[in-house]
Design a protein around this motif. Structure first.
Motif, PDB file in Angstrom:
ATOM      1  N   HIS A   1      -0.060 -13.830   0.378  1.00 25.08           N
ATOM      2  CA  HIS A   1       1.081 -13.570   1.340  1.00 25.08           C
ATOM      3  C   HIS A   1       0.359 -12.743   2.383  1.00 25.08           C
ATOM      4  CE1 HIS A   1       4.731 -11.183   2.480  1.00 25.08           C
ATOM      5  NE2 HIS A   1       5.393 -11.988   1.763  1.00 25.08           N
ATOM      6  N   PRO A   2       0.981 -12.753   3.705  1.00 29.68           N
ATOM      7  CA  PRO A   2       0.499 -12.320   4.949  1.00 29.68           C
ATOM      8  C   PRO A   2       0.478 -11.066   4.852  1.00 29.68           C
ATOM      9  CG  PRO A   2       2.755 -13.575   5.281  1.00 29.68           C
ATOM     10  CD  PRO A   2       2.214 -13.631   3.806  1.00 29.68           C
ATOM     11  N   ILE A   3       1.583 -10.252   4.423  1.00 25.62           N
ATOM     12  CA  ILE A   3       1.732  -8.735   4.604  1.00 25.62           C
ATOM     13  C   ILE A   3       0.978  -8.184   3.050  1.00 25.62           C
ATOM     14  CG2 ILE A   3       3.234  -6.626   4.285  1.00 25.62           C
ATOM     15  CD1 ILE A   3       5.193  -8.480   6.152  1.00 25.62           C
ATOM     16  N   GLN A   4      -0.062  -7.413   3.331  1.00 26.09           N
ATOM     17  CA  GLN A   4      -0.957  -6.895   1.957  1.00 26.09           C
ATOM     18  C   GLN A   4      -0.776  -5.402   1.857  1.00 26.09           C
ATOM     19  OE1 GLN A   4      -2.250  -8.598  -0.410  1.00 26.09           O
ATOM     20  NE2 GLN A   4      -1.558 -10.543   0.318  1.00 26.09           N
ATOM     21  N   SER A   5      -0.728  -4.727   0.840  1.00 32.90           N
ATOM     22  CA  SER A   5      -0.851  -3.374   0.757  1.00 32.90           C
ATOM     23  C   SER A   5      -2.247  -2.878   1.095  1.00 32.90           C
ATOM     24  CB  SER A   5      -0.685  -2.797  -0.868  1.00 32.90           C
ATOM     25  OG  SER A   5       0.631  -3.443  -1.184  1.00 32.90           O
ATOM     26  N   PRO A   6      -2.395  -1.702   1.947  1.00 35.47           N
ATOM     27  CA  PRO A   6      -3.647  -1.217   2.109  1.00 35.47           C
ATOM     28  C   PRO A   6      -4.343  -0.544   0.839  1.00 35.47           C
ATOM     29  CG  PRO A   6      -2.007   0.293   2.909  1.00 35.47           C
ATOM     30  CD  PRO A   6      -1.124  -0.795   2.318  1.00 35.47           C
ATOM     31  N   PRO A   7      -5.636  -0.411   0.985  1.00 33.88           N
ATOM     32  CA  PRO A   7      -6.326   0.248  -0.209  1.00 33.88           C
ATOM     33  C   PRO A   7      -6.115   1.432  -0.537  1.00 33.88           C
ATOM     34  CG  PRO A   7      -7.896  -0.109   1.756  1.00 33.88           C
ATOM     35  CD  PRO A   7      -6.615  -0.560   2.134  1.00 33.88           C
ATOM     36  N   SER A   8      -6.101   2.000  -1.623  1.00 31.62           N
ATOM     37  CA  SER A   8      -5.605   3.254  -2.211  1.00 31.62           C
ATOM     38  C   SER A   8      -6.414   4.344  -1.267  1.00 31.62           C
ATOM     39  CB  SER A   8      -5.982   3.573  -3.657  1.00 31.62           C
ATOM     40  OG  SER A   8      -7.233   3.327  -3.796  1.00 31.62           O
ATOM     41  N   SER A   9      -7.558   3.943  -0.725  1.00 31.74           N
ATOM     42  CA  SER A   9      -8.247   5.078   0.059  1.00 31.74           C
ATOM     43  C   SER A   9      -7.728   5.233   1.373  1.00 31.74           C
ATOM     44  CB  SER A   9      -9.830   4.603   0.324  1.00 31.74           C
ATOM     45  OG  SER A   9      -9.898   3.379   0.985  1.00 31.74           O
ATOM     46  N   ASP A  10      -6.695   4.407   1.814  1.00 30.96           N
ATOM     47  CA  ASP A  10      -6.062   4.351   3.147  1.00 30.96           C
ATOM     48  C   ASP A  10      -4.807   5.622   3.113  1.00 30.96           C
ATOM     49  OD1 ASP A  10      -4.692   4.263   5.650  1.00 30.96           O
ATOM     50  OD2 ASP A  10      -4.792   2.203   5.658  1.00 30.96           O
ATOM     51  N   PRO A  11      -5.046   6.677   3.754  1.00 36.19           N
ATOM     52  CA  PRO A  11      -3.838   7.761   3.854  1.00 36.19           C
ATOM     53  C   PRO A  11      -2.348   7.113   4.064  1.00 36.19           C
ATOM     54  CG  PRO A  11      -5.490   8.232   5.081  1.00 36.19           C
ATOM     55  CD  PRO A  11      -5.689   7.000   4.927  1.00 36.19           C
ATOM     56  N   THR A  12      -2.181   5.846   4.305  1.00 38.43           N
ATOM     57  CA  THR A  12      -0.802   5.311   4.527  1.00 38.43           C
ATOM     58  C   THR A  12      -0.412   4.611   3.173  1.00 38.43           C
ATOM     59  OG1 THR A  12      -1.908   3.396   5.414  1.00 38.43           O
ATOM     60  CG2 THR A  12      -0.919   5.166   6.728  1.00 38.43           C
ATOM     61  N   ALA A  13      -1.502   4.347   2.229  1.00 43.86           N
ATOM     62  CA  ALA A  13      -1.062   3.551   1.036  1.00 43.86           C
ATOM     63  C   ALA A  13      -0.079   4.542   0.121  1.00 43.86           C
ATOM     64  CB  ALA A  13      -2.314   3.399   0.438  1.00 43.86           C
ATOM     65  N   ARG A  14       0.572   3.706  -0.659  1.00 48.78           N
ATOM     66  CA  ARG A  14       1.530   4.438  -1.517  1.00 48.78           C
ATOM     67  C   ARG A  14       0.984   5.094  -2.740  1.00 48.78           C
ATOM     68  NH1 ARG A  14       6.896   3.292  -0.825  1.00 48.78           N
ATOM     69  NH2 ARG A  14       7.257   1.478   0.841  1.00 48.78           N
ATOM     70  N   ASP A  15      -0.164   4.612  -3.013  1.00 47.68           N
ATOM     71  CA  ASP A  15      -0.852   5.532  -4.265  1.00 47.68           C
ATOM     72  C   ASP A  15      -2.302   6.062  -3.815  1.00 47.68           C
ATOM     73  OD1 ASP A  15      -2.401   3.087  -3.267  1.00 47.68           O
ATOM     74  OD2 ASP A  15      -2.870   2.357  -5.074  1.00 47.68           O
ATOM     75  N   PHE A  16      -1.982   6.590  -2.538  1.00 45.42           N
ATOM     76  CA  PHE A  16      -3.207   7.446  -2.046  1.00 45.42           C
ATOM     77  C   PHE A  16      -3.284   8.816  -2.721  1.00 45.42           C
ATOM     78  CE2 PHE A  16      -4.549  10.672   1.297  1.00 45.42           C
ATOM     79  CZ  PHE A  16      -5.650  10.273   1.240  1.00 45.42           C
ATOM     80  N   VAL A  17      -4.468   9.325  -3.050  1.00 44.32           N
ATOM     81  CA  VAL A  17      -4.582  10.392  -3.624  1.00 44.32           C
ATOM     82  C   VAL A  17      -5.788  11.184  -2.925  1.00 44.32           C
ATOM     83  CG1 VAL A  17      -5.326  11.923  -5.573  1.00 44.32           C
ATOM     84  CG2 VAL A  17      -3.917   9.630  -5.996  1.00 44.32           C
ATOM     85  N   PRO A  18      -5.497  12.326  -2.146  1.00 37.96           N
ATOM     86  CA  PRO A  18      -6.637  13.041  -1.432  1.00 37.96           C
ATOM     87  C   PRO A  18      -7.520  13.620  -2.469  1.00 37.96           C
ATOM     88  CG  PRO A  18      -4.716  14.311  -1.455  1.00 37.96           C
ATOM     89  CD  PRO A  18      -4.177  13.135  -2.221  1.00 37.96           C
TER      90      PRO A  18
END
Length: 352
Positions: free
Chosen positions: A97-114
């Motif tokens: 799919h042309p739209i992919q979720s960013p990796p979890s290390s990206d602050p904009t990702a939904r599963d981002f954990v600092p």
């Protein structure tokens, strides 16, 4: 003499009358200059005040036109909220799919954990030393050209004595409904690692006195640093006057750096202080890379968190606990190898 010392060197050679006249003229000049500067400053302040007071005021018509909120309300098509803000997709629609979720290390990702915000000493030791040592100890050399042995079939087939046996899935092994995990060889992609640690405590005396449960929860909170959840009984036991659904214990799970820090305290503080302690039995394990051992009330008191505030707890109410170590190993042998490199001793008969 003191006044002459304050004069310049050429002025000291002049007569006293001429020197006094010269100093009077210089002081008068300085006074005139300071007065002129003060007058200029007063004029500038007056100009600033006049400019602020004489600012033209807005007319009623201009005030009526200057309403940004009114322009926004009268706009025919309002701009959507967050139009210029990137929102990652909620669902994954496949790798093409042309739209992919960013990796979890990206602050904009939904599963981002600092984080992580710290690196425990034991985890640093594992990453720098233990991981490479485990891979070296478990290395098995296979000469090039060696034929790969096919793994035997562990599921049982059907003899075909009934027409319903056709296209049926294979049956499990005899004597067990659960198929055991098959051990995989260790390489650079699957080195065993500590995954999580679960600390649980069961207090049967809490069925009659809730203070035991309160002390148990406070002790587990001090040991792990996380608020434990209260567990309930699952069966009825007449000898203990126990009914199903009664609160009688606590448990909590440590993940990541918290698990390494808890294991570090056990290995370097608690284990060496246990009297006549041989180690952990080598028969422990569930054949899937998970180990477990227990601490009695006297051994729980050796933890620094409990020992530092020993007066906060009633000595007879301090409970024991069970420690369940979950690893990424595929067998108990690999899990013991990991724990030994981290400093946990074993004794007794070894069971693969």
């Amino acid at each position: 003499m003191a006044s002459l010392r304050g004069l310049s060197r050429p002025a000291r050679g002049l007569p006293l009358s001429q020197a006094s006249l010269q100093t009077f003229s210089t002081s008068s000049r300085r006074c005139a200059a300071s007065q002129a500067a003060a007058a200029v400053a007063v004029e500038e302040l007056a100009e600033l005040e006049d400019s602020a007071l004489h600012t033209p005021q807005l007319s009623p018509e201009e005030k009526e036109e200057f309403r940004p909120w009114k322009r926004q309300v009268d706009r025919e098509f309002s701009l959507p909220s967050g139009r210029y803000t990137y929102h990652p997709p909620k669902f994954s629609r496949g790798p093409l799919h042309p739209i992919q979720s960013p990796p979890s290390s990206d602050p904009t990702a939904r599963d981002f954990v600092p984080g992580p915000f710290n690196l425990p000493r034991l985890r640093h030791t594992y990453l720098s030393t233990c991981a490479s040592d485990i891979m070296t100890l478990a290395y098995q050399h296979v000469p090039p050209g060696t034929e790969k042995k096919e793994a035997p079939q562990r599921l049982r087939g059907w003899d075909g004595s009934s027409p319903y046996h056709k296209n049926r899935p294979l049956r499990g092994p005899r004597g067990s409904a659960v198929l055991a995990i098959r051990e995989k060889d260790i390489n650079f992609t699957n080195i065993p690692e500590l995954k999580e640690i679960t600390v649980a405590s069961f207090v049967p005396k809490a069925l009659g006195d809730k203070d035991y449960l309160l002390v148990c929860r406070n002790v587990m909170l001090a040991l792990t640093g996380t608020l434990p959840e209260i567990t309930q009984t699952k069966a009825d036991v007449a000898q203990w006057h126990m009914r199903a659904g009664q609160p009688a214990g606590v448990k909590t799970t440590l993940i990541g750096n918290a698990a390494y820090e808890f294991l570090d305290r056990m290995v370097n503080i608690v284990f060496p202080r246990i009297k006549d302690w041989r180690g952990i039995e080598a028969t422990t394990g569930d054949s899937a890379g998970n180990l477990a051992w227990g601490f009695g009330p006297e051994e729980v008191k050796l933890f620094p968190e409990v020992e530092a505030n020993y007066q906060m707890y009633a000595p007879r109410m301090i409970p024991g606990c069970r420690v369940f170590v979950k690893t990424t190993a595929t067998s108990d042998r690999q899990a013991r190898l990991l724990m030994q490199t981290l400093g946990v001793p074993f004794y007794g008969e070894v069971r693969n």
